[in-house]
Design an enzyme around this catalytic site. Sequence first.
Site, PDB file in Angstrom:
ATOM      1  N   CYS A  76       0.881  -1.179   0.074  1.00  0.00           N
ATOM      2  CA  CYS A  76       0.022  -0.031  -0.168  1.00  0.00           C
ATOM      3  C   CYS A  76       0.999   1.278   0.009  1.00  0.00           C
ATOM      4  O   CYS A  76       1.613   1.694  -1.005  1.00  0.00           O
ATOM      5  CB  CYS A  76      -1.083  -0.231   1.219  1.00  0.00           C
ATOM      6  SG  CYS A  76      -2.300   1.073   0.981  1.00  0.00           S
ATOM      7  N   HIS A 176      -3.666  -5.157  -0.168  1.00  0.00           N
ATOM      8  CA  HIS A 176      -3.220  -5.635   1.283  1.00  0.00           C
ATOM      9  C   HIS A 176      -3.148  -7.249   0.989  1.00  0.00           C
ATOM     10  O   HIS A 176      -4.416  -7.799   1.338  1.00  0.00           O
ATOM     11  CB  HIS A 176      -4.083  -5.048   2.194  1.00  0.00           C
ATOM     12  CG  HIS A 176      -3.932  -3.688   2.300  1.00  0.00           C
ATOM     13  ND1 HIS A 176      -3.026  -3.346   3.499  1.00  0.00           N
ATOM     14  CD2 HIS A 176      -4.570  -2.648   1.946  1.00  0.00           C
ATOM     15  CE1 HIS A 176      -3.206  -2.079   3.333  1.00  0.00           C
ATOM     16  NE2 HIS A 176      -3.942  -1.426   2.555  1.00  0.00           N
ATOM     17  N   GLU A 178      -2.204  -9.092   3.249  1.00  0.00           N
ATOM     18  CA  GLU A 178      -2.422  -9.759   4.409  1.00  0.00           C
ATOM     19  C   GLU A 178      -4.017  -9.510   4.645  1.00  0.00           C
ATOM     20  O   GLU A 178      -4.440 -10.285   5.935  1.00  0.00           O
ATOM     21  CB  GLU A 178      -1.617  -8.948   5.684  1.00  0.00           C
ATOM     22  CG  GLU A 178      -2.190  -7.473   5.932  1.00  0.00           C
ATOM     23  CD  GLU A 178      -1.932  -6.493   4.967  1.00  0.00           C
ATOM     24  OE1 GLU A 178      -2.040  -5.214   5.384  1.00  0.00           O
ATOM     25  OE2 GLU A 178      -1.548  -6.567   3.832  1.00  0.00           O
TER      26      GLU A 178
END
Length: 194
Positions: A76, A176, A178
């Site tokens: 990001c 993202h 994650e």
Amino acid sequence: MIAIIDYKMGNLRSVENALHRLGAEFCVTADHDVIRRADRVLLPGVGNAAEAMENLNAAGLPPVIRRLRCPVLGICVGMQVMCRDSEEGNVPCIGLFDAHVRRFVPQPELKVPHMGWNVLGNTEGKLFAGVPRGSYVYFVHSYYPTLCPDTIATTTHGVMFSAALKYENFYGTQFHPEKSGDVGEMILKNFLNL
């Protein structure tokens, strides 16, 4: 050992949790020597690119990052500050990727920030090994990296932009991983296996 660079930009907990799930050993640090000795480096970030560059510069981190030879992944804002410059604060960035970071132009049919799940297109390279064509990943951003020779995945939100970048040992994702479920976990695992 994986070093997660802490430069005071956003919540690192989700990245830590993802690495825990993968059984990876890591530390959160701004220590130059620890970062230089790491086998992998993550540069996550949430927030404003100008503030991110101010924090990185204050910690003396840009030259350390530029000289790394292990695999490095920016996420990001972490990827955005690895580009040439950003319109967010009109700030010069680290300059590893040959992309400029631009603001989405709000339109009646285009929500800004770009928030939620969107499809990956034109994926290439080891970072996306085994990732099914047309996979969705999670985005939250108002600024985007332009298309450039370093683009290894694209997404469209009003304009087509770089969803992922690669230059030598440096990688970046605007999304993202994650927070992107099984697909994101696969991408992180691929990064750890580089």
